[in-house]
Design an enzyme around this catalytic site. Structure first.
Site, mmCIF file in Angstrom:
data_model
loop_
_atom_site.group_PDB
_atom_site.id
_atom_site.type_symbol
_atom_site.label_atom_id
_atom_site.label_comp_id
_atom_site.label_asym_id
_atom_site.label_seq_id
_atom_site.Cartn_x
_atom_site.Cartn_y
_atom_site.Cartn_z
ATOM 1 N N ASP A 285 43.484 19.209 -45.604
ATOM 2 C CA ASP A 285 44.684 19.489 -44.817
ATOM 3 C C ASP A 285 44.221 20.097 -43.497
ATOM 4 O O ASP A 285 43.691 21.212 -43.486
ATOM 5 C CB ASP A 285 45.595 20.461 -45.556
ATOM 6 C CG ASP A 285 46.003 19.933 -46.927
ATOM 7 O OD1 ASP A 285 45.952 18.704 -47.121
ATOM 8 O OD2 ASP A 285 46.348 20.738 -47.794
ATOM 9 N N ASP B 218 57.166 17.514 -54.737
ATOM 10 C CA ASP B 218 56.695 18.871 -54.497
ATOM 11 C C ASP B 218 57.526 19.817 -55.359
ATOM 12 O O ASP B 218 58.761 19.824 -55.263
ATOM 13 C CB ASP B 218 56.855 19.244 -53.017
ATOM 14 C CG ASP B 218 55.883 18.478 -52.126
ATOM 15 O OD1 ASP B 218 55.124 17.637 -52.652
ATOM 16 O OD2 ASP B 218 55.894 18.716 -50.910
#
Length: 243
Positions: free
Chosen positions: A130, A9
């Protein structure tokens, strides 16, 4: 075939982890994401998962130059998500050597665009779902839509989507294990490959998920557990191959 995707990330050019997508709960793990990608490849990672956290928040790629350098630095394919909202964004990343791009917010907010790039690029497009309580969250998890993840997956599968990445936000970064029931159910309802994301905290989580490979669970993204040492990537790759 079950693939482990080590996650990188990226925020402000660094390799970080957030807790449940909260930008105020950040841990910096490495100043050089290129080095991290090379290390995951060296330890047996066969596919690298990259997230442009700045891009997710900005609604457009921010760390694309760095992502291009990562793609060039490793021999294995990379997939990238975060802020991809236009055809130009998609084409930019693919031109940098990215193998697969992930659409999240755009899959909810711009269906025409999503269906168009699915038609053009096929399996080089993954759909990131998500979910918070079964409903898809958008804009870097800052907003929750009124669209159910399973319904969206079924719709987009009919438009050419081959791969879905499913994250149960409540499990992300919490080291509590993935929501196996929801992951398997999504693979069944969509009839497509689902990659699990969020909550993988120990080797047993990967073994459990890999048992559903024949039912469409194609892999798992592992982030925090690799950085804290809870999962050894090399051992995990070997264990899943034997399972």
């Amino acid at each position: 075939m079950f693939t482990i995707y080590p996650a990188i990330d990226i925020r402000d050019g660094k390799c970080v982890r957030l807790v449940q997508g909260d930008y105020n709960q950040e841990t910096i793990y490495n100043e050089n994401p290129v080095e991290v990608a090379r290390e995951w490849e060296r330890l047996g990672g066969s596919y690298i998962h990259l997230v442009d956290l700045d891009g997710a928040k900005a609604g457009q790629p921010v760390n694309d130059e760095l992502i291009g350098r990562i793609a060039s630095a490793v021999q294995v394919p990379v997939q990238v998500g975060g802020g991809l909202r236009t055809r130009e964004h998609v084409e930019r990343l693919l031109s940098l050597g990215v193998s697969r791009v992930i659409l999240g917010t755009a899959a909810i907010e711009d269906r025409a665009f999503t269906e168009a790039v699915l038609g053009t690029y096929g399996d080089r497009i993954a759909i990131g779902l998500d979910a918070r309580n079964g409903y898809v969250a958008t804009r870097g998890w800052l907003e929750t839509s009124e669209v159910r993840a399973d319904e969206l997956a079924a719709e987009l599968a009919s438009k050419g989507a081959e791969t879905f990445i499913f994250t149960d936000i409540s499990r992300d970064g919490m080291m509590q294990g993935p929501n196996v029931e929801a992951i398997v159910a999504l693979a069944k309802s969509s009839g497509r490959t689902v990659i699990a994301s969020g909550g993988v905290s120990k080797m047993d989580d990967l073994i459990t998920l890999s048992a559903y490979a024949q039912k469409g669970v194609g892999g798992a993204i592992v982030g925090k557990a690799l950085y804290t040492g809870s999962i050894d990537l090399q051992a995990a790759v070997q264990a899943v191959a034997k399972a």
